[in-house]
Design a protein around this motif. Structure first.
Motif, PDB file in Angstrom:
ATOM      1  N   THR A 153      -9.170   5.576   7.557  1.00 37.55           N
ATOM      2  CA  THR A 153      -9.677   5.406   6.195  1.00 37.55           C
ATOM      3  C   THR A 153      -8.600   5.690   5.162  1.00 37.55           C
ATOM      4  O   THR A 153      -8.516   5.024   4.129  1.00 37.55           O
ATOM      5  N   ILE A 201     -12.914   0.860   7.751  1.00 41.50           N
ATOM      6  CA  ILE A 201     -13.839   1.788   7.097  1.00 41.50           C
ATOM      7  C   ILE A 201     -15.120   1.895   7.925  1.00 41.50           C
ATOM      8  O   ILE A 201     -15.650   2.987   8.154  1.00 41.50           O
ATOM      9  N   ILE A 204      -6.521   2.689   4.876  1.00 40.92           N
ATOM     10  CA  ILE A 204      -7.213   1.618   4.166  1.00 40.92           C
ATOM     11  C   ILE A 204      -7.182   1.846   2.658  1.00 40.92           C
ATOM     12  O   ILE A 204      -7.044   0.910   1.873  1.00 40.92           O
TER      13      ILE A 204
END
Length: 277
Positions: free
Chosen positions: A53, A201, A56
């Motif tokens: 995450t 995610i 990202i």
């Protein structure tokens, strides 16, 4: 607070950020780094997925202008709607196949031979894809993500599913697969980044929910450090990669994959690394 554990979390975050968006398999590198650091128990495996995450968020920052413009235009503009739909179409196959076969793949394919084979085979596929576009530039019929069709997106999404095989690399599958399907190097890389957003995610959130019993409040500092270092290293890596592909090919990554495949075999044979799910 365990300083040694936080240092390990920082190192793992750096490894994740530097390898997630290159066609070299972040999972393979995290397995190797975790084994060398003694950071490879069940909780560490949840950590490895969760810190994606952070990587990202780095991509979201780099592509924020495009994301913002798309969100603003989404209610009224056909091009924005088509782009968003294409990302969704490409995202669906990985969700479906991951839920259906994820456990079976982890149970049966995380072996040294499979991991090494996919590293090496992936390297030769990259060499083939680059040679193909070099010899016939016309095969790159799609120069930017806005001109992709729904069928193009579905094909890239199906290719992304190959990354479920350990050692393949999600970025490698989508970028090189995209090139073989007719996308230019730049378009394939851009779409790979956009597709990574919902994919990673979603994977991180699902892993945290599924294995929440392994975690406690005491783990927050470890995860926070991993996320921060993953974010910083991924931000630097993505910015570098976008500059790199403007004038270079992925051939060096192909040879790196082949060499890393040999590393997998040597470390497994010597008993230094357990290449297991």
């Amino acid at each position: 607070m365990d300083i040694a554990l936080l240092i390990k979390a920082a190192i793992m975050g750096i490894v994740e950020g530097l390898t997630e968006f290159l066609p070299i398999s972040s999972t393979g590198h995290l397995i190797l780094a975790g084994a060398l650091l003694g950071f490879d128990d069940d909780k560490a495996k949840v950590f490895d997925i969760a810190i994606q995450t952070g990587a990202i968020f780095a991509v979201i920052l780099v592509y924020w202008q495009k994301i913002r413009d798309t969100l603003i235009a989404l209610p009224t503009e056909k091009q924005a709607q088509t782009f968003a739909l294409n990302v969704f179409i490409a995202f669906v196959p990985a969700v479906a196949l991951g839920l259906l076969f994820g456990k079976a793949i982890k149970a049966n394919l995380f072996t040294p031979v499979v991991v090494a084979s996919t590293f090496i085979l992936g390297g030769f596929i990259i060499l083939w894809a680059e040679k193909r576009q070099q010899n016939n530039p016309a095969v790159a019929r799609i120069q930017d993500v806005e001109t992709m069709s729904a069928m193009d997106a579905l094909k890239v999404g199906l290719v992304q599913c190959m990354a479920m095989i350990p050692g393949t690399s999600r970025s490698g599958a989508t970028i090189i697969g995209g090139m073989l399907l007719g996308l230019s190097r730049k378009a394939a890389t851009d779409f790979s980044f956009y597709l990574a957003m919902p994919t990673l995610i979603g994977a991180g959130a699902y892993s945290l929910y599924k294995d929440r019993a392994l975690l406690s409040v005491a783990d927050v500092p470890m995860f926070a450090v991993g996320l921060v270092f993953s974010f910083i290293s991924a931000w630097l890596c993505v910015r570098w990669l976008l500059r790199y592909i403007s004038s270079h090919s992925f051939v060096p990554f192909a040879w790196y994959r082949i060499a890393f495949g040999v590393v997998v075999l040597v470390t497994a044979q010597a008993g230094w690394v357990i290449w297991a799910a």
